[in-house]
Design a protein around this motif. Structure first.
Motif, PDB file in Angstrom:
ATOM      1  N   THR A   1      14.308   3.580  -0.073  1.00  0.00           N
ATOM      2  CA  THR A   1      14.300   3.932   1.354  1.00  0.00           C
ATOM      3  C   THR A   1      12.937   3.661   1.967  1.00  0.00           C
ATOM      4  O   THR A   1      12.825   3.159   3.098  1.00  0.00           O
ATOM      5  N   MET A   2      11.881   3.969   1.231  1.00  0.00           N
ATOM      6  CA  MET A   2      10.522   3.753   1.731  1.00  0.00           C
ATOM      7  C   MET A   2      10.251   2.273   1.988  1.00  0.00           C
ATOM      8  O   MET A   2       9.542   1.915   2.929  1.00  0.00           O
TER       9      MET A   2
ATOM     10  N   SER B   1       0.820  -1.210   0.000  1.00  0.00           N
ATOM     11  CA  SER B   1       0.000   0.000   0.000  1.00  0.00           C
ATOM     12  C   SER B   1       0.854   1.260   0.000  1.00  0.00           C
ATOM     13  O   SER B   1       0.370   2.348  -0.299  1.00  0.00           O
ATOM     14  N   VAL B   2       2.128   1.105   0.330  1.00  0.00           N
ATOM     15  CA  VAL B   2       3.059   2.238   0.322  1.00  0.00           C
ATOM     16  C   VAL B   2       3.939   2.204  -0.927  1.00  0.00           C
ATOM     17  O   VAL B   2       4.176   3.216  -1.573  1.00  0.00           O
ATOM     18  N   ILE B   3       4.447   1.014  -1.253  1.00  0.00           N
ATOM     19  CA  ILE B   3       5.311   0.833  -2.426  1.00  0.00           C
ATOM     20  C   ILE B   3       4.450   0.233  -3.538  1.00  0.00           C
ATOM     21  O   ILE B   3       4.127  -0.950  -3.515  1.00  0.00           O
ATOM     22  N   VAL B   4       4.082   1.037  -4.513  1.00  0.00           N
ATOM     23  CA  VAL B   4       3.117   0.630  -5.532  1.00  0.00           C
ATOM     24  C   VAL B   4       3.814  -0.065  -6.697  1.00  0.00           C
ATOM     25  O   VAL B   4       4.856   0.384  -7.176  1.00  0.00           O
ATOM     26  N   GLY B   5       3.224  -1.184  -7.148  1.00  0.00           N
ATOM     27  CA  GLY B   5       3.662  -1.828  -8.373  1.00  0.00           C
ATOM     28  C   GLY B   5       4.892  -2.699  -8.257  1.00  0.00           C
ATOM     29  O   GLY B   5       5.505  -3.043  -9.279  1.00  0.00           O
ATOM     30  N   HIS B   6       5.269  -3.100  -7.049  1.00  0.00           N
ATOM     31  CA  HIS B   6       6.478  -3.911  -6.876  1.00  0.00           C
ATOM     32  C   HIS B   6       6.178  -5.102  -5.972  1.00  0.00           C
ATOM     33  O   HIS B   6       6.927  -5.391  -5.045  1.00  0.00           O
ATOM     34  N   GLU B   7       5.096  -5.816  -6.247  1.00  0.00           N
ATOM     35  CA  GLU B   7       4.662  -6.910  -5.376  1.00  0.00           C
ATOM     36  C   GLU B   7       5.713  -8.011  -5.266  1.00  0.00           C
ATOM     37  O   GLU B   7       5.979  -8.510  -4.167  1.00  0.00           O
TER      38      GLU B   7
ATOM     39  N   SER C   1       5.164  11.355   3.351  1.00  0.00           N
ATOM     40  CA  SER C   1       5.430  10.361   4.391  1.00  0.00           C
ATOM     41  C   SER C   1       4.183   9.970   5.158  1.00  0.00           C
ATOM     42  O   SER C   1       4.246   9.128   6.043  1.00  0.00           O
ATOM     43  N   SER C   2       3.021  10.591   4.816  1.00  0.00           N
ATOM     44  CA  SER C   2       1.807  10.291   5.575  1.00  0.00           C
ATOM     45  C   SER C   2       1.439   8.819   5.459  1.00  0.00           C
ATOM     46  O   SER C   2       0.944   8.220   6.418  1.00  0.00           O
ATOM     47  N   ARG C   3       1.671   8.207   4.296  1.00  0.00           N
ATOM     48  CA  ARG C   3       1.365   6.794   4.143  1.00  0.00           C
ATOM     49  C   ARG C   3       2.230   5.956   5.074  1.00  0.00           C
ATOM     50  O   ARG C   3       1.777   4.982   5.647  1.00  0.00           O
ATOM     51  N   LEU C   4       3.471   6.345   5.218  1.00  0.00           N
ATOM     52  CA  LEU C   4       4.369   5.629   6.109  1.00  0.00           C
ATOM     53  C   LEU C   4       3.977   5.840   7.570  1.00  0.00           C
ATOM     54  O   LEU C   4       4.061   4.917   8.376  1.00  0.00           O
ATOM     55  N   ASP C   5       3.529   7.030   7.892  1.00  0.00           N
ATOM     56  CA  ASP C   5       3.117   7.323   9.269  1.00  0.00           C
ATOM     57  C   ASP C   5       1.898   6.516   9.688  1.00  0.00           C
ATOM     58  O   ASP C   5       1.675   6.296  10.878  1.00  0.00           O
TER      59      ASP C   5
ATOM     60  N   PRO D   1      16.027  -9.672  15.811  1.00  0.00           N
ATOM     61  CA  PRO D   1      16.586 -10.014  14.504  1.00  0.00           C
ATOM     62  C   PRO D   1      17.443  -8.881  13.948  1.00  0.00           C
ATOM     63  O   PRO D   1      17.312  -7.738  14.381  1.00  0.00           O
ATOM     64  N   PHE D   2      18.311  -9.206  12.989  1.00  0.00           N
ATOM     65  CA  PHE D   2      19.149  -8.205  12.344  1.00  0.00           C
ATOM     66  C   PHE D   2      19.005  -8.346  10.840  1.00  0.00           C
ATOM     67  O   PHE D   2      19.192  -9.427  10.289  1.00  0.00           O
ATOM     68  N   PHE D   3      18.655  -7.239  10.183  1.00  0.00           N
ATOM     69  CA  PHE D   3      18.422  -7.241   8.739  1.00  0.00           C
ATOM     70  C   PHE D   3      19.039  -5.986   8.146  1.00  0.00           C
ATOM     71  O   PHE D   3      18.744  -4.872   8.585  1.00  0.00           O
ATOM     72  N   LEU D   4      19.916  -6.163   7.166  1.00  0.00           N
ATOM     73  CA  LEU D   4      20.577  -5.044   6.502  1.00  0.00           C
ATOM     74  C   LEU D   4      20.089  -4.946   5.072  1.00  0.00           C
ATOM     75  O   LEU D   4      20.110  -5.933   4.326  1.00  0.00           O
ATOM     76  N   LEU D   5      19.655  -3.768   4.688  1.00  0.00           N
ATOM     77  CA  LEU D   5      19.298  -3.500   3.301  1.00  0.00           C
ATOM     78  C   LEU D   5      20.180  -2.353   2.826  1.00  0.00           C
ATOM     79  O   LEU D   5      20.114  -1.253   3.357  1.00  0.00           O
ATOM     80  N   ALA D   6      21.036  -2.648   1.866  1.00  0.00           N
ATOM     81  CA  ALA D   6      21.946  -1.646   1.322  1.00  0.00           C
ATOM     82  C   ALA D   6      21.471  -1.219  -0.062  1.00  0.00           C
ATOM     83  O   ALA D   6      20.913  -2.016  -0.815  1.00  0.00           O
ATOM     84  N   THR D   7      21.676   0.052  -0.398  1.00  0.00           N
ATOM     85  CA  THR D   7      21.294   0.559  -1.709  1.00  0.00           C
ATOM     86  C   THR D   7      22.525   1.103  -2.421  1.00  0.00           C
ATOM     87  O   THR D   7      23.500   1.516  -1.797  1.00  0.00           O
TER      88      THR D   7
END
Length: 335
Positions: A65-66, A32-38, A205-209, A155-161
């Motif tokens: 980032t989102m 619902s926040v990240i559109v089109g990337h299911e 950022s309202s969707r994220l909030d 848990p520990f999870f790293l996402l690098a860009t």
């Protein structure tokens, strides 16, 4: 042609019915926040379940980032962001020992890597020395500062860009560090319908909030433990090893899939099965994650690159060279 049995493994009886439903709600809320990337969202969840890390290589402004912020918000874990720049030092990542004159002691002050979910933004803009500060954290879940070892929170999870189009002032990630990422993903641009939806609802950022935790870190740890018990038939393991071995002897490949890469493929396949509610792996699980897990572990020769061959095409050609295991019915007859 390999054959494997689809009979229900003993662990399947212990599969929590709430897990796939809960994971489905988490994935849907991220969507619902990240559109089109299911599919990319699902693959990120698979990496999270497998206890691995993700390298997200893409152009700016597509929601990298989102994505990681949404994951952190929905799991209810600590989140930190490290903006990698050329002057970043290892201590800025791991933390450092600070001297307090009034006590005469050095006290360790944790760095941003001491979080459950970490975003390493534009990781290739830092020096190799700063990048190497993540090696121990990614592989062993700990950091060592001034001879003292400190465990990372679980848990520990790293996402690098990283941005694949701007190379000025960047340092290419070494193969040893690339190999520590379970997956390499790319979001890409949304289709026209998805971008229109973004314009209609706004990209603020309202969707994220609005995102509230749907699960706790302890639930994620429990799921990760169950993923490690997902049954994998020997014929599927043999198929994976055959692909890895072929990659090391393939013409045009100077660096093939490492044993760590084969293990990562196995873990990702287990997580893919768990995400769909199964406690056993089928060939489709292997194929679903193969490209994301294996592509960044293939290093092509200069001649292959000059001929226009891509790591994606190389992986595709290798995995299709071998017959996939065929599923057998519970009575032993090929299905």
């Amino acid at each position: 042609m390999f054959l494997f049995s689809s009979s229900v493994h003993a662990e399947e009886a212990n599969h929590p019915e709430w897990a796939p439903e809960l994971l489905g709600r988490v994935t849907q809320r991220i969507g619902s926040v990240i559109v089109g990337h299911e599919e990319q969202i699902s693959l990120t969840m698979i990496a999270l379940l497998a206890g691995g890390h993700v390298l997200l290589e893409d152009v700016p402004g597509v929601g990298k980032t989102m994505l990681v912020k949404s994951v952190a918000a929905l799991i209810g874990c600590d989140f930190s962001r490290i903006q990698f720049t050329y002057d970043l030092m290892p201590g800025d990542i791991t933390g450092a020992s600070v001297y307090y004159p009034h006590t005469g002691e050095f006290v360790f002050r944790p760095g941003p890597v001491m979080s459950n979910i970490v975003l390493a933004d534009e990781i290739n803009r830092a020096s190799p020395r700063a990048q190497s500060a993540l090696l121990e954290a990614m592989e062993e879940g700990r950091v060592t500062v001034d001879g003292q070892t400190y465990p990372l929170p679980a848990p520990f999870f790293l996402l690098a860009t990283q941005n694949p189009y701007e190379y000025e002032g960047t340092s290419r990630l070494p193969e040893a560090q690339l190999d520590r990422f379970l997956m390499k993903l790319s979001l890409g641009y949304p289709n026209m319908e998805g971008e229109l939806e973004l314009l209609e609802r706004g990209m603020g950022s309202s969707r994220l909030d609005d995102l509230k935790p749907l699960m706790m870190g302890s639930e994620l740890i429990r799921m990760q433990q169950m993923v490690s018990r997902v049954f994998v038939d020997d014929t599927i393991k043999r198929y994976m090893v055959s692909v890895a071995d072929a990659s090391r002897r393939q013409q045009g490949v100077t660096l093939g899939i490492s044993p760590r890469g084969t293990l990562a493929w196995l873990r990702a396949s287990q997580a893919a099965a768990f995400l769909t509610g199964r406690m056993y792996v089928i060939p489709d699980d292997c194929l679903r994650v193969a490209v994301s897990v294996l592509t960044h572990r293939i290093h092509l020769s200069y001649e292959a690159r000059a001929a226009g061959v891509t790591p994606y095409e190389m992986v595709e050609s290798i995995i299709t060279r071998f017959d996939l295991p065929r599923q057998r019915s519970r009575k032993g007859n090929p299905s």
